[in-house]
Design an enzyme around this catalytic site. Structure first.
Site, PDB file in Angstrom:
ATOM      1  N   ARG A 282       1.076  -1.308   0.109  1.00  9.46           N
ATOM      2  CA  ARG A 282      -0.074  -0.215   0.222  1.00  9.46           C
ATOM      3  C   ARG A 282       0.881   1.227  -0.126  1.00  9.46           C
ATOM      4  O   ARG A 282       2.084   0.986   0.647  1.00  9.46           O
ATOM      5  CB  ARG A 282      -1.081   0.029   1.477  1.00  9.46           C
TER       6      ARG A 282
ATOM      7  N   HIS B 229      -0.721  -0.107  -9.484  1.00  9.97           N
ATOM      8  CA  HIS B 229      -1.306  -1.156  -8.835  1.00  9.97           C
ATOM      9  C   HIS B 229      -2.035  -2.391  -9.595  1.00  9.97           C
ATOM     10  O   HIS B 229      -3.028  -2.913  -9.538  1.00  9.97           O
ATOM     11  CB  HIS B 229      -2.558  -0.540  -8.164  1.00  9.97           C
TER      12      HIS B 229
END
Lengths: 302, 302
Positions: free
Chosen positions: A217, A265
């Site tokens: 993250r 991502h």
């Protein structure tokens, strides 16, 4: 049982045919207007979670659940399960290996040389000359560690509790692990304890000319500190897949930093073909009144 | 025994300390002024080979011996051994995996997107959705095949004679293999039969949006044909480590082709730490009058 599918990011048209085929006796709904037994969620529409008070299981369609847990509408006392999808775990290890090998074989440097039409061979290291340190030693870290070890790398992994995996040195002392690490791979869940864990103090402990690979993250990395370590030459390269703001704004300076490789991502996406059997397992456990697999530990935050 | 070390590319100061430590009873020389028993060579100075008539073994310091065999001074009847260096074999598999994963995980595309500050996620494939076809199924191809198979890829390998490796489909029909191949990896020796093996006809058989990874010799690829397949969009990317002219001239158009990643013949270097024990084995076999390992088959050309 009645099963809600609620996601603004995962596409129902990909998932529902596979789910219906695997659970032909069950009913699938896309709206929360009537009570359901199980809710399958990933970024559900606003207000969805607050309507799930009587549900027996909230099954995440993702492995990372920090946004779900932070939603004030999440009803108390309802069990939440993370999705441990074998296809997603394999994808993550592929991405880890791709980035570790890109750094280990100097490919990021050779790309810079190609842009300058420069033919210059760099010193070759053996995998056994390098130590890969992995932050997070659960399903993801364990799989990546085994595959890196099979290629001959020295592998170390950090976790809250020590673990036994053949050929992998288990650390509960982060600083001790970082001091022997050349390539650092972050696969941690994002919790109070892990937010900002990669900062000037910890990044400075990595061995010179190492690299940082963040596939977890954006909140794990203090970006200004990382850029400073790259600009000083202490770190050779960073591979970043995740960011505080996603999509990364076009105005962000990271896009053009020569020491940073950016992916959108995409390191590991949930794969419906391999995830559906795991969801079915948990639905069957709910049907039989058994405890579902991979329940979130609310105290730990994942 | 007396051992000559003759190379214009491999550095004597790296090799001799390790060789002397491993073979303390033997004498090492750098000049061909007196007869020797064994010659260790890699691009030896002009005229060296012609002076090796009485030698018991010419041991290459490299795996590829096509330049050695093409030297008109190579004395007839002297056995020549290729070097099968475990460190070099491992390095080659690392490079194969690095390039296959770079293509498989779309990293070459994400780099192009990064240059345009574009955040766009591509469709994820599982390793099991892809077939990697390997040209050459000897020490290098076999090791790469096993490691790709362990990651879940379908693996096919082409060789003159069929071979049995668990999980790898062995082909003696090149066209049949290419028709099921998404990522083609060339690890062949350069011989009369393999020169120009990757041309418009064979490249056209690879499945659409595949890639070509050439880590063997520049002579295996007809570059104009490869560029045509890239420009047409049939092939998604090429990873080239070897070229007809090395260093690749700064004027070469390949440097700037967006579909080509160039490395400076660095995919796998001989590693003295792991190669010396293999050289010692062959020297001991010469000392005992036994046949050395990995002798060149002059008819096959490698």
């Amino acid at each position: 049982v009645r099963i809600l599918f609620a996601s603004e990011t995962e596409k129902a048209e990909f998932w529902l045919p596979l789910l219906r085929e695997a659970l032909p006796r069950d009913e699938f709904v896309l709206e929360t207007d009537a009570p359901v037994d199980v809710a399958l969620v990933a970024t559900p529409p606003a207000g969805t979670l607050a309507r799930l008070k009587g549900v027996k299981l909230i099954q995440s369609l993702w492995m990372g659940v920090e946004r779900l847990l932070a939603d004030p509408g999440l009803p108390k006392g309802v069990p939440v399960a993370r999705l441990i999808d074998p296809g997603m775990v394999a994808a993550m290890s592929e991405s880890v290996l791709a980035h570790v090998l890109d750094w280990h074989r100097h490919h990021y440097r050779y790309r810079a040389q190609q842009a300058e039409r420069q033919w210059r061979r760099r010193k070759q290291y053996l995998a056994g000359d390098r130590t890969v340190g992995i932050l997070g030693f659960g399903e993801l870290g364990g799989d990546a560690a085994r595959k890196l070890h099979a290629l001959g790398f020295n592998v170390a992994a950090f976790s809250r509790r020590p673990k036994q995996v053949a050929g992998v040195q288990s650390f509960t002392d982060l600083n001790a692990m970082l001091r022997i690490t050349d390539a650092l791979v972050c696969l941690l869940p994002l919790t109070r304890e892990t937010r900002g864990i990669l900062n000037s103090r910890t990044l400075g402990l990595i061995r010179p000319h190492g690299c940082v690979i963040n596939l977890a993250r954006g909140g794990h990395v203090v970006i200004a500190d990382l850029v400073r370590e790259l600009d000083s030459g202490h770190l050779a390269h960073a591979y970043l897949d995740v960011f505080d703001n996603e999509p990364l704004p076009a105005s962000d300076l990271l896009w053009k930093h020569p020491g940073v490789s950016i992916t959108p991502h995409s390191a590991a996406l949930t794969e419906p073909r391999t995830a559906v059997p795991k969801i079915v397992e948990n639905v069957e456990r709910v049907r039989r009144g058994e405890t579902p697999h991979h329940l979130v530990d609310f105290e730990a935050g994942y």
